[in-house]
Design a protein around this motif. Structure first.
Motif, PDB file in Angstrom:
ATOM      1  N   ILE A   1       0.778  -1.139  -0.007  1.00 23.01           N
ATOM      2  CA  ILE A   1      -0.015   0.064   0.059  1.00 23.01           C
ATOM      3  C   ILE A   1       0.675   1.451  -0.055  1.00 23.01           C
ATOM      4  O   ILE A   1       0.664   2.403  -0.785  1.00 23.01           O
ATOM      5  N   VAL A   2       1.797   1.287   0.774  1.00 26.08           N
ATOM      6  CA  VAL A   2       2.716   2.431   0.973  1.00 26.08           C
ATOM      7  C   VAL A   2       3.429   2.584  -0.312  1.00 26.08           C
ATOM      8  O   VAL A   2       3.554   3.714  -0.944  1.00 26.08           O
ATOM      9  N   LEU A   3       3.901   1.554  -1.095  1.00 27.15           N
ATOM     10  CA  LEU A   3       4.712   1.659  -2.346  1.00 27.15           C
ATOM     11  C   LEU A   3       3.914   2.291  -3.463  1.00 27.15           C
ATOM     12  O   LEU A   3       4.330   2.920  -4.327  1.00 27.15           O
TER      13      LEU A   3
ATOM     14  N   ALA B   1       4.345  10.212  -7.127  1.00 29.91           N
ATOM     15  CA  ALA B   1       5.606  10.890  -7.481  1.00 29.91           C
ATOM     16  C   ALA B   1       5.845  10.421  -9.010  1.00 29.91           C
ATOM     17  O   ALA B   1       6.216  11.492  -9.908  1.00 29.91           O
ATOM     18  N   TYR B   2       5.563   9.144  -9.358  1.00 32.67           N
ATOM     19  CA  TYR B   2       6.011   8.784 -10.714  1.00 32.67           C
ATOM     20  C   TYR B   2       5.222   9.110 -11.935  1.00 32.67           C
ATOM     21  O   TYR B   2       5.421   9.183 -12.824  1.00 32.67           O
TER      22      TYR B   2
ATOM     23  N   GLY C   1       3.549  13.440 -17.448  1.00 32.15           N
ATOM     24  CA  GLY C   1       3.571  14.806 -17.879  1.00 32.15           C
ATOM     25  C   GLY C   1       4.745  15.094 -18.861  1.00 32.15           C
ATOM     26  O   GLY C   1       4.650  15.829 -19.895  1.00 32.15           O
ATOM     27  N   ASN C   2       5.675  14.281 -18.919  1.00 27.41           N
ATOM     28  CA  ASN C   2       6.819  14.426 -19.818  1.00 27.41           C
ATOM     29  C   ASN C   2       6.223  13.829 -21.333  1.00 27.41           C
ATOM     30  O   ASN C   2       6.567  14.607 -22.292  1.00 27.41           O
TER      31      ASN C   2
ATOM     32  N   ILE D   1      17.995   7.750 -13.553  1.00 27.54           N
ATOM     33  CA  ILE D   1      17.764   7.422 -12.246  1.00 27.54           C
ATOM     34  C   ILE D   1      16.475   6.840 -12.083  1.00 27.54           C
ATOM     35  O   ILE D   1      15.976   6.382 -11.174  1.00 27.54           O
ATOM     36  N   LEU D   2      15.479   7.662 -12.708  1.00 22.86           N
ATOM     37  CA  LEU D   2      13.959   7.502 -12.663  1.00 22.86           C
ATOM     38  C   LEU D   2      13.797   6.167 -12.983  1.00 22.86           C
ATOM     39  O   LEU D   2      12.682   5.396 -12.347  1.00 22.86           O
ATOM     40  N   ILE D   3      14.390   5.562 -14.128  1.00 25.74           N
ATOM     41  CA  ILE D   3      13.941   4.140 -14.637  1.00 25.74           C
ATOM     42  C   ILE D   3      14.452   3.361 -13.674  1.00 25.74           C
ATOM     43  O   ILE D   3      13.828   2.349 -13.514  1.00 25.74           O
TER      44      ILE D   3
END
Length: 270
Positions: free
Chosen positions: A141-143, A150-151, A157-158, A169-171
């Motif tokens: 649930i937290v993840l 966040a992601y 958006g991009n 780093i995002l991947i």
């Protein structure tokens, strides 16, 4: 004002005394005494601008004379440490290495899952109950909340605005979160292999070790890749730093499969 007058009077009286001394000397000594004085006044006499309030120009000239040797030596001294510093990787190159590491970690995790599903017999699979089920459920649930908050805004958006692609780093972090979520979902809702360690007698959740092996290497490489140097010599220290936790986690996966204490101790020593 009084101090200036006193200094002027002292200087004038001193000059009068010196001139009277020179005039009173014999002709043979008068030329010797007056020549050094004229030469000294010619070489070291201050310009007229200093007398009429030109202190700023003289001070600038003096400061220039003082700082010229330092300015000539500064480029040599400043260039020496820069020449010894290694050249770091560009951000685009770091993103490329992190993307490859994320793909490798995801592939390794899928291969390990397939191996465990094949090797572990059916009688050693069970559904978790109580705290063993609630802990991975809460973590899921937290993840999921973090992933959604966040992601989603970054990736969507991009892509919708035609912006740049997600960075390496995002991947890599996205792959880390996804592997963790799927592992926790498996532990909470599906039958999972549970083995008994022959040496400690503790219950070992094999799928947790399958999760830690690729993620330990990936997260360590993410940390070391920030300041990698250019060339293979700079990349390999980061790779070896990532290999160490991978080997340690692999030994943790092998422990419950050991048949006796001797094999268990051999893995521990390794």
């Amino acid at each position: 004002m009084d101090l200036r007058l006193e200094r002027t009077v002292d200087c004038s009286s001193q000059k009068e005394g010196e001139s009277s001394f020179v005039n009173a000397a014999p002709p043979s000594l008068k030329s010797l005494l007056s020549a050094p004085q004229k030469d000294y006044q010619k070489r070291y006499r201050r310009p007229e601008s200093h007398i009429h309030g030109g202190n700023r120009s003289d001070s600038n000239n003096d400061s220039d004379c003082l700082h010229k040797p330092q300015a000539q030596q500064a480029p040599h001294n400043a260039a020496s440490p820069v020449a010894t510093q290694p050249k770091m990787l560009d951000a685009s190159e770091v993103d490329r290495y992190l993307t490859r590491a994320a793909i490798f970690a995801l592939g390794s995790w899928l291969i390990l899952v397939a191996i465990i599903f094949t090797l572990v017999p059916d009688e050693q699979w069970e559904h978790l109950q109580g705290v063993e089920k609630e802990a991975p459920l809460i973590a899921t649930i937290v993840l999921v909340a973090v992933l959604t908050y966040a992601y989603s805004s970054i990736f969507l958006g991009n892509w919708q605005n035609g912006g740049p692609h997600p960075s390496g780093i995002l991947i890599a972090s996205f792959v880390t979160v996804m592997i963790t979520i799927f592992t926790n979902l498996h532990l909470a809702f599906s039958s999972t292999p549970v083995l008994i360690d022959p040496f400690t007698g503790l219950r070992v959740f094999v799928m947790r070790w399958v999760e830690w092996i690729p993620l330990a290497g990936l997260m360590t490489f993410m940390t070391e890749a920030v300041d990698m140097e250019r060339g293979k010599k700079g990349i390999w220290p980061a790779v070896w730093s990532a290999v160490n936790p991978v080997v340690s986690s692999t030994c943790g996966l092998i422990f419950p499969f050991c048949q006796n204490t001797v094999s268990w101790m051999a893995v521990l020593v390794f």
